[in-house]
Design a protein around this motif. Structure first.
Motif, short mmCIF file in Angstrom:
data_model
loop_
_atom_site.label_atom_id
_atom_site.label_comp_id
_atom_site.label_asym_id
_atom_site.label_seq_id
_atom_site.Cartn_x
_atom_site.Cartn_y
_atom_site.Cartn_z
N ARG A 235 14.23 28.26 38.52
CA ARG A 235 15.46 28.90 37.45
C ARG A 235 15.14 29.50 36.67
O ARG A 235 15.52 30.54 36.13
N ARG A 236 14.03 29.23 35.68
CA ARG A 236 13.89 29.72 33.71
C ARG A 236 12.89 30.63 34.34
O ARG A 236 13.21 32.02 33.88
N LEU A 237 12.09 30.75 35.22
CA LEU A 237 11.41 32.31 35.92
C LEU A 237 12.72 33.70 36.72
O LEU A 237 12.42 34.68 36.58
N ILE A 238 13.33 33.13 37.46
CA ILE A 238 14.58 34.49 37.55
C ILE A 238 15.06 35.01 36.62
O ILE A 238 15.16 35.46 36.39
N GLY A 239 15.66 33.48 36.27
CA GLY A 239 16.79 34.14 35.21
C GLY A 239 16.42 34.77 33.67
O GLY A 239 16.91 35.73 33.21
N THR A 240 15.08 34.11 33.18
CA THR A 240 14.79 35.22 32.19
C THR A 240 13.40 36.45 32.43
O THR A 240 13.82 37.16 31.83
N LEU A 241 13.19 36.29 33.62
CA LEU A 241 11.90 37.42 34.16
C LEU A 241 12.04 38.18 35.30
O LEU A 241 11.44 39.02 35.22
N GLY A 242 13.15 37.18 36.40
CA GLY A 242 13.25 38.04 37.43
C GLY A 242 12.45 37.79 38.07
O GLY A 242 12.06 38.90 39.55
N ILE A 243 11.87 36.73 39.00
CA ILE A 243 10.20 36.46 39.57
C ILE A 243 10.42 35.69 39.79
O ILE A 243 10.96 33.96 39.14
N GLU A 244 9.80 34.59 41.00
CA GLU A 244 9.69 33.63 41.82
C GLU A 244 8.63 33.06 41.33
O GLU A 244 7.56 34.05 40.55
N PRO A 245 8.76 32.05 41.35
CA PRO A 245 7.11 30.61 40.96
C PRO A 245 5.92 31.69 41.32
O PRO A 245 6.19 31.92 42.35
N GLY A 246 4.57 31.66 41.05
CA GLY A 246 3.50 31.59 41.06
C GLY A 246 2.90 31.32 42.33
O GLY A 246 3.34 29.66 42.74
N LEU A 247 1.93 31.98 43.08
CA LEU A 247 1.46 30.85 44.38
C LEU A 247 1.06 29.16 43.86
O LEU A 247 1.52 28.66 44.62
N ALA A 248 0.48 29.62 42.64
CA ALA A 248 -0.07 28.46 42.77
C ALA A 248 1.02 26.97 42.20
O ALA A 248 0.86 25.16 42.89
N LEU A 249 2.30 27.55 41.95
CA LEU A 249 3.05 26.39 41.81
C LEU A 249 3.87 26.24 42.72
O LEU A 249 4.46 25.26 43.79
N ARG A 250 3.83 27.44 43.95
CA ARG A 250 4.27 26.79 45.43
C ARG A 250 3.63 25.95 45.80
O ARG A 250 4.15 25.64 47.43
N TYR A 251 2.37 26.37 46.52
CA TYR A 251 1.26 25.63 46.88
C TYR A 251 1.55 24.03 46.10
O TYR A 251 1.62 23.20 46.95
N ARG A 252 1.66 24.08 44.68
CA ARG A 252 1.45 22.44 44.99
C ARG A 252 3.31 21.99 45.25
O ARG A 252 3.17 20.81 45.72
N LEU A 253 4.18 22.64 45.22
CA LEU A 253 5.51 22.01 45.79
C LEU A 253 5.39 22.12 47.39
O LEU A 253 5.96 20.30 47.52
N GLU A 254 5.00 22.08 48.40
CA GLU A 254 4.51 22.28 49.20
C GLU A 254 3.24 21.05 50.03
O GLU A 254 3.50 20.19 50.23
N ALA A 255 2.75 20.82 48.50
CA ALA A 255 1.36 19.41 48.84
C ALA A 255 2.44 18.66 48.57
O ALA A 255 1.82 17.59 48.95
N ILE A 256 3.15 18.45 47.37
CA ILE A 256 4.30 17.44 47.59
C ILE A 256 5.42 17.00 47.73
O ILE A 256 4.99 16.30 48.91
N LEU A 257 5.50 18.23 49.01
CA LEU A 257 6.37 18.34 50.41
C LEU A 257 5.89 17.20 51.44
O LEU A 257 6.17 16.72 52.40
N ASN A 258 4.95 17.55 51.06
CA ASN A 258 3.51 16.72 52.32
C ASN A 258 2.71 15.90 52.01
O ASN A 258 2.33 15.69 52.71
N HIS A 259 2.77 15.32 50.96
CA HIS A 259 1.96 14.12 50.64
C HIS A 259 0.59 14.30 50.80
O HIS A 259 0.28 13.73 51.36
N SER A 260 0.30 15.71 50.24
CA SER A 260 -1.28 16.29 49.81
C SER A 260 -1.72 14.68 49.88
O SER A 260 -2.12 13.93 48.52
N PRO A 261 -2.79 14.64 50.38
CA PRO A 261 -4.16 14.08 49.83
C PRO A 261 -5.09 14.03 48.55
O PRO A 261 -5.19 13.07 47.79
N ALA A 262 -4.87 15.47 48.54
CA ALA A 262 -5.34 16.65 47.39
C ALA A 262 -4.85 15.35 46.08
O ALA A 262 -5.18 16.25 45.11
N LEU A 263 -3.66 15.20 46.16
CA LEU A 263 -2.40 15.02 45.15
C LEU A 263 -3.19 13.46 44.38
O LEU A 263 -3.06 13.83 43.22
#
Length: 309
Positions: A235-263
């Motif tokens: 919300r902050r990035l879209i509201g301030t810069l008009g962009i979605e989060p970068g790849l690193a943050l999106r990959y982190r979201l996916e890892a959390i949703l999938n309970h990745s052992p790397a976490l």
């Protein structure tokens, strides 16, 4: 003879130029520092230290001190500031500021800067994060402790000091990111959550702090809150810069949703040779500081004895 005995240095140049906060000329042996009283002389000193060993032209220094409103005879006014600055600097066996045909040059000699110390500690600490996070935390904390306010606190008006202050602030934030990554790798994920929340409040567009907070919350068994941090960042990035989060943050979201052992917090490997050498250097640095403290106490005792006679 012990390593500690071998590492005790000979008495060296006692001057350190400090830019990580107010601009100060610090006497290492006595612990006494001073700042030029004039804002223009502080800016002049800072610019010369930033480009130590390099010629700074009269035109660049005039722009640094007066911007687009220089005095009528700017070169002479600059020369007067240089002369006053020369008289303020400690007497040493070399000339601090040399006058060249088209500018001025500051020679550090054996003097040091807190910027150089910070850069070395930060680099060593960041290198140690993957293999020896506890040692990395020690080094990175030492680097951050060198800061006493925003860099070049009272000198950020001209282009040289402004650019350097921005560069140093970016390095400080990168060092903080490495510090909290190292702390997470030592297993102290619950303790870092309040700190990361404050850093996000201060730097709401810096995605790496959101990333680290998501990991800390997930490892603390607070998965839903970790997912909420991602939504807050989005919300902050879209509201301030008009962009979605970068790849690193999106990959982190996916890892959390999938309970990745790397976490999970993995056990660090034994320190590498590079880390051991860096640790030895840090021990030498601590011994140097202890030696400097001893010299300071000796000077104070000597002054006390002289005053009592």
């Amino acid at each position: 003879m012990t390593v500690e005995q071998l590492a005790v240095p000979a008495v060296r140049e006692a001057t350190e130029f400090r830019l990580l906060g107010p601009v100060i000329v610090h006497d290492v042996r006595t612990g006494v520092g001073f700042a030029p009283a004039s804002a223009k002389q502080r800016a002049l000193l800072a610019a010369l230290v930033i480009h130590a060993g390099e010629r700074l032209s009269v035109d660049r220094l005039v722009e640094e001190l007066w911007g687009d409103r220089p005095p009528a005879n700017a070169p002479n006014a600059l020369q007067a500031h240089v002369s006053r600055l020369r008289r303020l600097l400690p007497e040493r066996d070399h000339e601090w500021i040399s006058t060249l045909p088209t500018g001025y040059l500051l020679t550090l000699g054996h003097a040091s800067t807190d910027v150089a110390r910070f850069a070395r500690l930060s680099a060593q600490g960041r290198t140690a994060v993957p293999e020896d996070p506890r040692y990395a935390v020690e080094l990175l904390c030492q680097a951050i402790e060198l800061w006493h306010g925003p860099a070049l606190l009272d000198s950020c008006h001209g282009p040289i000091c402004t650019a350097e202050a921005d560069r140093l602030e970016e390095q400080r934030l990168t060092t903080l990111e490495a510090l909290y990554e190292a702390r997470l790798n030592t297993g102290t994920y619950l303790a870092v959550i309040p700190d990361l929340e404050r850093l996000i409040a201060d730097h709401p567009l810096r995605e790496r702090f959101y990333d680290l907070l998501m990991v800390a919350l997930y490892r603390g068994g607070r998965q839903s809150e970790a997912l909420g941090v991602y939504e807050s960042a989005r919300r902050r990035l879209i509201g301030t810069l008009g962009i979605e989060p970068g790849l690193a943050l999106r990959y982190r979201l996916e890892a959390i949703l999938n309970h990745s052992p790397a976490l999970t917090c993995t056990r660090p490997h034994p320190p590498s040779l590079v880390t051991q050498v860096a640790e030895l250097q840090a021990r030498i640095d601590r011994l140097e500081r202890a030696h400097e403290d001893m010299l300071k106490r000796c000077c104070e005792t000597d002054r006390h004895l002289k005053s009592s006679l």
